[in-house]
Design an enzyme around this catalytic site. Structure first.
Site, PDB file in Angstrom:
ATOM      1  N   THR A 206      42.121  25.012 -36.281  1.00  0.00           N
ATOM      2  CA  THR A 206      43.236  25.840 -37.157  1.00  0.00           C
ATOM      3  C   THR A 206      44.569  24.873 -37.462  1.00  0.00           C
ATOM      4  OG1 THR A 206      44.156  26.497 -35.435  1.00  0.00           O
ATOM      5  CG2 THR A 206      42.279  27.782 -36.273  1.00  0.00           C
TER       6      THR A 206
ATOM      7  N   ALA B 230      36.370  22.381 -30.961  1.00  0.00           N
ATOM      8  CA  ALA B 230      36.339  23.359 -32.075  1.00  0.00           C
ATOM      9  C   ALA B 230      35.196  23.361 -32.663  1.00  0.00           C
ATOM     10  CB  ALA B 230      37.387  23.059 -33.178  1.00  0.00           C
TER      11      ALA B 230
ATOM     12  N   ARG C 186      36.135  25.997 -24.063  1.00  0.00           N
ATOM     13  CA  ARG C 186      34.957  26.462 -25.070  1.00  0.00           C
ATOM     14  C   ARG C 186      35.170  27.917 -25.461  1.00  0.00           C
ATOM     15  NH1 ARG C 186      28.832  25.683 -22.829  1.00  0.00           N
ATOM     16  NH2 ARG C 186      27.769  25.175 -24.955  1.00  0.00           N
TER      17      ARG C 186
ATOM     18  N   ARG D 246      44.193  31.173 -31.926  1.00  0.00           N
ATOM     19  CA  ARG D 246      42.513  31.246 -32.175  1.00  0.00           C
ATOM     20  C   ARG D 246      42.373  32.874 -31.548  1.00  0.00           C
ATOM     21  NH1 ARG D 246      37.631  28.954 -33.681  1.00  0.00           N
ATOM     22  NH2 ARG D 246      39.001  27.182 -34.773  1.00  0.00           N
TER      23      ARG D 246
ATOM     24  N   PHE E 100      33.821  20.684 -21.684  1.00  0.00           N
ATOM     25  CA  PHE E 100      33.971  22.243 -22.135  1.00  0.00           C
ATOM     26  C   PHE E 100      35.498  22.390 -22.364  1.00  0.00           C
ATOM     27  CE2 PHE E 100      30.988  21.556 -18.502  1.00  0.00           C
ATOM     28  CZ  PHE E 100      29.719  21.902 -19.211  1.00  0.00           C
TER      29      PHE E 100
ATOM     30  N   PHE F  47      38.372  28.573 -26.925  1.00  0.00           N
ATOM     31  CA  PHE F  47      39.627  28.109 -27.171  1.00  0.00           C
ATOM     32  C   PHE F  47      40.418  29.475 -27.586  1.00  0.00           C
ATOM     33  CE2 PHE F  47      42.767  25.557 -29.910  1.00  0.00           C
ATOM     34  CZ  PHE F  47      42.840  24.136 -28.927  1.00  0.00           C
TER      35      PHE F  47
ATOM     36  N   GLU G 157      30.753  26.469 -29.478  1.00  0.00           N
ATOM     37  CA  GLU G 157      31.440  27.520 -28.785  1.00  0.00           C
ATOM     38  C   GLU G 157      31.016  28.902 -28.871  1.00  0.00           C
ATOM     39  OE1 GLU G 157      34.980  25.658 -30.739  1.00  0.00           O
ATOM     40  OE2 GLU G 157      36.209  26.124 -28.894  1.00  0.00           O
TER      41      GLU G 157
END
Lengths: 777, 489
Positions: A461, A530, A361, A329, A247, A363, A731
């Site tokens: 990212t 991700a 999870r 994020r 996770f 992020f 996610e």
């Protein structure tokens, strides 16, 4: 048939060919081993003779100068073989990825309560744990900075503030017909992977080290372990067969425990295992970042958003860890799926004397989205409109389709269709009317409903991380070994990638054996994170398999003297016209023809161009969409809450494996529901985590999940060219649980229509009751 | 006298030394028996990854109880057959109906909780009367945490597996368990380090006198954590469960009497029959695994301010019988609790029985357990109310709370103020409710703030009065499955 249908109409590939193995439900690769108890986790590996065990001594304060530790009693304790401190690290005493801000073992300063200060190595785990408690710490204690408010007051940061400025939110706010502003507290979350952190290291000849680690990132474990030991990375081999849950918690933060085991193995020359007790795992490993979102919104009388200014104050803890990406994020998702003509998205990455918060999870995405979902509810309440109508009116649409970070959203119709369909299939309008009537009776119990849409960007990212490698070996009997850089933590990655390889070779899934992730097999992998595991590794494995297949085709073509184009691989056979042989026969023939049946594949996601400094470019390859409709009932005398029904419609593109995808959606949703309801992290005034075990930290149990739980997939091909047009699913579904939070908000709102609902996350019974009291007073 | 612990494992009788008997059953299984299918998730009896089945003879039949092996001493398996996940599929092939359904319905993801879940469900599959409801499955699984699946496929797998008729218990199991049975006291080890399980009270008192520092355990659902978390040294262990008669449950015409070592699971039916809300509190007491091990006496004797039984039983007017040698004394349950973790229990004295007067038909009992999570959670506040109603007025009241003070405590001032309260005049209630809120000074902790506790306590009294005045439960409770039971009041 179970409620949530896992069979879809047969999917086809881009060439219109029917798919045999992909797009069908298959069990998780180890499901048989799971249910029989035969799946081997690291603590189940038969220990080599002489294996020693570690336990850490943990800092007893949150902040201070560490003058020394008296370890005499520890060393004298029964069965103790060695006691290791920072001074015993032959390489660099540093586990931080990039910012050199967190040591393996504390040195000079204490960074948080529970920080590992030394490690005991003993003949048994129990002996190590007992001995670890015998140390006397010499610490000059200082007043810790613990909370978001503390850090804002003290001005402490782990990183500079960073903003997205889109248009001119300040002037748009000043001219907007209506404005609202408030704060939303958003709690953190403990991962509570059922298998706690663990690493085992076996020393080899010539300074080499084999490490078994429960990690989402074996490459990082290798990198950090080599750094700690002061050896080349080629001397460290890290293997991960499976994780008992990750996770995000075992992305960066698995390194420390594997490295400690390796350090002890180096020091003692014996195999060493470090398995954390659950309480220590809670205290010494990072969690989801808690946030305070300070927001202002401008809107018109119809509830259309005109301007948004939000400051995302994130508690990062004592070090950077993954907070660059996590908080970025949150910023990328600060608008969710809504068009914001003028927006300023601010972030403050706060440094506190607490454990370093890490990936979880979503992020950061869930926190950014929860904030704007609160804003949408507040706007709806202020305008007296149904929150669903306000949400729909603000969705991206052609011409209103640019995010605050400048990326254009191409697929706006996908989400609009999802919301419309879910509105109908969930019977939202009729239930809304029913609930309004129920609440009008002014009773103790209140009901609420909310339909929340979701748009989640898929890709790392940090652009260079969007790559993967795979290794495929075909043996002469036609069986296939599959290896790739992705780790299996329960999400079903291994079966999905095996399906891709089986499809490529036209063989049954059973002929493909996924094997343990290993830095020796596939080097320089990215973490499994991700939501990109199957996108990246599926593509890499297909590249590898296609290479081998391309070598096998000429063998068959020569053997039968037919055109290569006439040769087809399907259902375990290779054929051309009326000629046919098994896949194994061709493999055997290829070997005899001196053709290599092993290949690596590499894949990098195309078109990721995000430039963080310039705040331009495209950070995501595509978006995953979804929506959830949740209905709750609350008790306004106690704050107790029950989720009565949930409907979800989620976009996984063309599903690689519907059963696995539905499992991710349901599991992610329930995990998100826990985050927003019962899971509460409480630190005491000294910075000690008071909710340090499942007895005090409450993740959802079976009865928390509504009996009426309907999940469906859109099964609409990804417009981006992903593996079989599928989409990442790890996610995004977690964020669908914002529907539960909004439904609770809706139920509370009935107590005083038009008022802002002062509910913060997690919505525990206490928070719900206090919000109700505030609304009634 | 027997000098070793004995249980059945994979068809053989295993004899444990004193040192092994004091290990947790989980450590014994994983480290000594190489049965690594059973996992450690939390080592505090909360997550259920370590769930195994203890099969025992009870009242002439074999019962299969899931227990948390992580906080159970191996010695507590004496007389049982220990069944682990490996035993369901000895050939390695999936063949148990629960395993089969879990596999087909995608009930595992990371798989770490799965063996424990399979064992909880296997126990249910074997012993639960049919039909098995979704509610029953959720209750069975309250002590099994899964972080991956969201439970939906697991619950469906359970329902599917349990749709088949209850299987026969293998005859050999009953035969072997019966053959294992004996009347001997156990003393494994020596003066310095032992595992003892006396058979008679006299032997128990003798042991307590000789070894006043010994760790005395009944179910060990609390004491187990002293071993796994506090790491106390406990070389001498006295286990109470073999003391004859100490677990007896008796119902006379006036009272229900429960022996101290009766497990909560064994006492659940009789206790629950006293009042639907007591049944509901017991349904939410710990988990299936915890209730199978935990004892009624232990829940009282450890004097936790947040034990669930004490406030309920205080409201019901229970009395406690204590014994030391031949001397016994009886006191109202509330008087047993003196101060935080301090009880009116003298050296060498044990809690022997709890006696609960049978409520008469005019008695109205309400209990509310307030927790962060509905199931398997420790109470922030537990409010218990026993009212006698005369016409539309309250004729007598006993009100007790857990979580509001250092001990389970009665709200005596409020009880006085309740007398004569008119159930038809809710506008007259607020001063009384305020009185209750003022009667306690609760603490703030990680479960709840003092402010919340005070407010909830007040509101629970309000809710109890509304219900007794006639409000339907569907208007006062979000969990309504107890409604049927209340309807039969």
């Amino acid at each position: 048939m179970p409620a949530n249908d896992t069979e879809l109409a047969g999917n086809v590939d881009d060439a219109g060919r029917m798919l045999d193995v992909v797009a069908k439900s298959h069990p998780q690769d180890s499901a048989r081993l799971h249910v029989t108890g035969a799946a081997t986790y690291i603590d189940d590996i038969r220990e080599p003779a002489g294996t020693l065990h570690l336990a850490c001594g943990h800092a007893p304060v949150a902040r201070g100068e560490l003058r020394g530790v008296d370890l005499a009693a520890v060393r004298a304790a029964p069965c103790v073989v060695a006691v290791l401190t920072a001074a015993d690290v032959p390489g660099q005493n540093m586990i931080a990825q990039a910012f050199a801000d967190e040591p393996l073992l504390a040195e000079g300063r204490v960074l948080f309560h529970g920080q590992p200060v030394f490690a005991v190595v003993a003949e048994t785990r129990e002996a190590a744990r007992r001995a670890a408690r015998l140390a006397t710490f010499d610490v000059v204690q200082e007043t810790p900075i613990l909370t978001i408010d503390d850090a804002l007051a003290a001005g402490t940061r782990v990183l500079p503030d960073y903003d997205f400025v889109h248009g001119d939110a300040t002037s748009a706010l000043s001219t907007a017909p209506r404005t609202l502003s408030s704060q939303l507290m958003i709690g953190g979350q403990e991962h509570f992977y059922l298998e706690g952190m663990i690493g085992m290291a076996i020393p080899g000849e010539g300074g080499t080290m084999t490490v078994y680690s429960s990690t989402q990132d074996p490459t990082e474990v290798q990198h950090i372990t080599a750094r700690i030991l002061g050896v080349p990375e080629a001397s460290v081999m890290v293997e991960t067969r499976r994780l008992g849950g990750g996770f995000g918690g075992k992305e960066s933060q698995a390194c420390q425990w594997a490295a400690l085991a390796a350090l002890a193995a180096r020091a003692t020359g014996r195999p060493c295992k470090m398995r954390l007790d659950r309480d220590d795992d809670f205290a010494a490993t990072g969690k989801r970042h808690d946030f305070r979102a300070d927001w202002q919104v401008g809107f018109d009388d119809a509830g259309r958003l005109l301007a948004y200014d939000v400051a995302l104050n994130a508690r990062c803890g004592c070090s950077v860890d993954l907070s660059v990406g996590v908080v970025d994020r949150a910023m990328f998702h600060a608008g969710n799926c809504y068009y914001l003509p003028d927006a300023t998205i601010r972030s403050r990455r706060l440094k506190t004397d607490t454990v370093s918060n890490t990936a979880f999870r979503g992020f950061g995405g869930p926190q950014g989205i929860l904030a704007i979902e609160r804003v949408l509810d507040a706007v709806a309440h202020a305008t007296g409109r149904d929150p669903l109508d306000v949400r729909k009116d603000n969705l991206f649409s052609p011409g209103r389709d640019v995010t605050p970070y400048g990326m254009k959203v191409d697929d706006t119709s996908v989400l609009r269709d999802i919301v419309d369909e879910l509105e109908a299939t969930s019977n939202y309008r009729a239930r809304r009317a029913d609930i309004t009537a129920f609440n009008a009776e002014n009773g103790i119990l209140r009901r609420g409903i909310a339909l929340a849409p979701l748009q989640f960007g898929i890709s790392f990212t940090l652009a260079h991380m969007n790559q993967a490698g795979a290794l495929v070996n075909v043996y002469q009997d036609g069986s296939v070994l599959l290896n790739h850089g992705g780790t299996e933590m329960g999400q079903g990655l291994f079966v999905k990638v095996a399906q891709v390889v089986a499809e490529e070779f036209g063989i049954p899934l059973e002929a493909v054996r996924p094997t343990a992730t290993s830095t020796a097999m596939v080097p320089n992998a990215s973490p499994t994170a991700a939501s990109a595991g199957s996108d990246l590794n599926g593509m890499a494995a297909r590249v590898a398999a296609a290479k081998i297949k391309a070598r096998m085709v000429p063998v068959a073509s020569a053997h039968w003297d037919v055109a290569p184009e006439s040769i087809a691989f399907a259902r375990g056979r290779v054929s051309s016209g009326n000629k046919s042989m098994t896949f194994g026969e061709l493999a055997s023939l290829a070997r005899k023809s001196q053709v290599s049946l092993s290949a690596t594949g590499h894949y990098k996601t195309p078109g990721i161009t995000w430039d963080r400094d310039k705040r331009t470019g495209k950070p995501f390859y595509y978006f995953a969409f979804g929506a959830a409709c949740a209905e709750v009932k609350i008790d306004t005398l106690t704050g107790e809450m029950k989720v009565e029904r949930v409907d979800i419609l989620h976009d996984v593109g063309s599903s690689l494996n519907p059963a696995i995808d539905i499992g991710q959606i349901e599991g992610g949703f329930v995990q998100g529901m826990g985050w927003l309801t019962t899971e509460e992290l409480v630190f005491d005034a000294k910075g000690r985590l008071a909710t340090h075990a499942p007895s005090t930290y409450k993740i959802p149990v079976a009865s928390d999940v509504p009996a009426d739980f309907r999940v469906a997939l859109t099964n609409r091909p990804n417009s981006a060219d992903t593996i079989y047009r599928s989409k990442g699913v790890g996610e995004p579904p977690l964020v669908l649980a914002t529907s539960v939070f909004s439904a609770i908000t809706d139920a509370l709102h009935s107590l005083r229509p038009g008022a802002q609902v002062p509910l913060h996350a997690p919505a525990t019974p206490e928070r719900i009751l206090m919000a109700a009291e505030s609304l009634r007073s | 006298m027997r000098s070793s612990v004995r249980f059945i494992r994979r068809g053989r009788i295993v004899e444990l030394s004193a040192a092994e008997a004091r290990m947790t059953l989980l450590d014994w299984l994983r480290l000594r028996d190489a049965a690594v299918g059973t996992k450690e998730g939390c080592a505090e009896g909360d997550c259920g990854a370590c769930t195994v089945i203890l099969a025992r003879m009870k009242q002439g039949r074999v019962v299969h109880e899931p227990v948390n092996a992580c906080i159970l001493l191996a010695g507590q398996a004496d007389g049982a057959e220990v069944l682990t996940v490996e035993d369901l599929s000895p050939t390695g092939a999936v063949h148990h109906p629960v395993q089969d359904a879990m596999l087909r319905l995608h009930g595992s993801q990371c798989g770490f909780c799965t063996p424990g879940i399979v064992m909880s469900l296997a126990a249910m599959h074997q012993d639960a009367p049919r039909p098995v409801s979704r509610q029953a499955v959720c209750d069975q699984l309250a002590g099994n945490l899964c972080r991956c699946t969201g439970y939906r496929p697991i619950v469906e797998a359970a329902l599917e597996a349990c749709a088949a008729p209850q299987p026969e218990v293998p005859a050999a199991r009953g035969v072997a368990l019966t053959a294992l049975r004996d009347e001997a006291a156990i003393f494994a080890g020596n003066d310095a380090a032992f595992f003892a399980a006396p058979r008679r009270e006299a032997e128990l008192f003798d042991l307590l006198a000789r070894y006043p520092d010994a760790l005395v355990v009944a179910g060990a659902t609390d004491a187990g954590l002293w071993l796994t978390k506090a790491l106390i040294a406990a070389p001498r262990v006295i286990w109470l469960a073999r003391v004859e008669g100490l677990d007896r449950i008796e119902r006379t015409r006036t009272a229900l009497s429960i022996g101290a070592t009766a497990t909560v699971a064994d006492a659940a039916r009789e206790l629950g029959s006293l009042a639907p809300d007591l049944a509901e509190v017991i349904r939410r007491f710990g988990s299936t695994q915890v209730r199978a091990s935990a004892t009624v006496g232990g829940n009282i004797a450890n004097a936790s301010p947040i034990g669930d039984l004490a406030p309920c039983l205080i409201a019901l007017g229970a009395t406690l019988e204590l014994a030391a040698g031949n001397a016994t004394r009886t006191l109202p349950l509330e008087d047993f609790f003196v101060a935080y973790k301090k009880q009116d229990r003298r050296p060498g004295e044990i809690v022997r029985r709890i006696s609960v007067p049978l409520p008469d038909v005019a008695m109205q009992f309400r209990a509310f357990k307030i927790t962060k999570r509905m199931d398997e959670d420790i109470s922030a506040v537990l409010g218990a109310f026993a009212f006698q109603v005369d016409g539309r007025r309250i004729a007598s009241a006993r009100v007790a709370f857990g979580g509001m003070a250092g001990i389970p405590a009665r709200a005596r001032t409020t009880e006085q103020r309740l007398l004569g309260l008119d159930l038809d005049a809710p506008p007259t209630w607020p001063p009384l409710l305020d009185c209750l809120a003022a009667e306690f000074k609760p603490l703030s902790d990680h479960r709840a703030s003092a402010e919340y506790r005070s407010l909830v306590a007040r509101n629970l009294l309000h809710k109890a009065l509304l219900e007794i005045a006639g409000a339907p439960l569907s208007s006062t409770r979000i969990v309504t499955h107890v409604e049927a039971a209340h309807a039969g009041e």
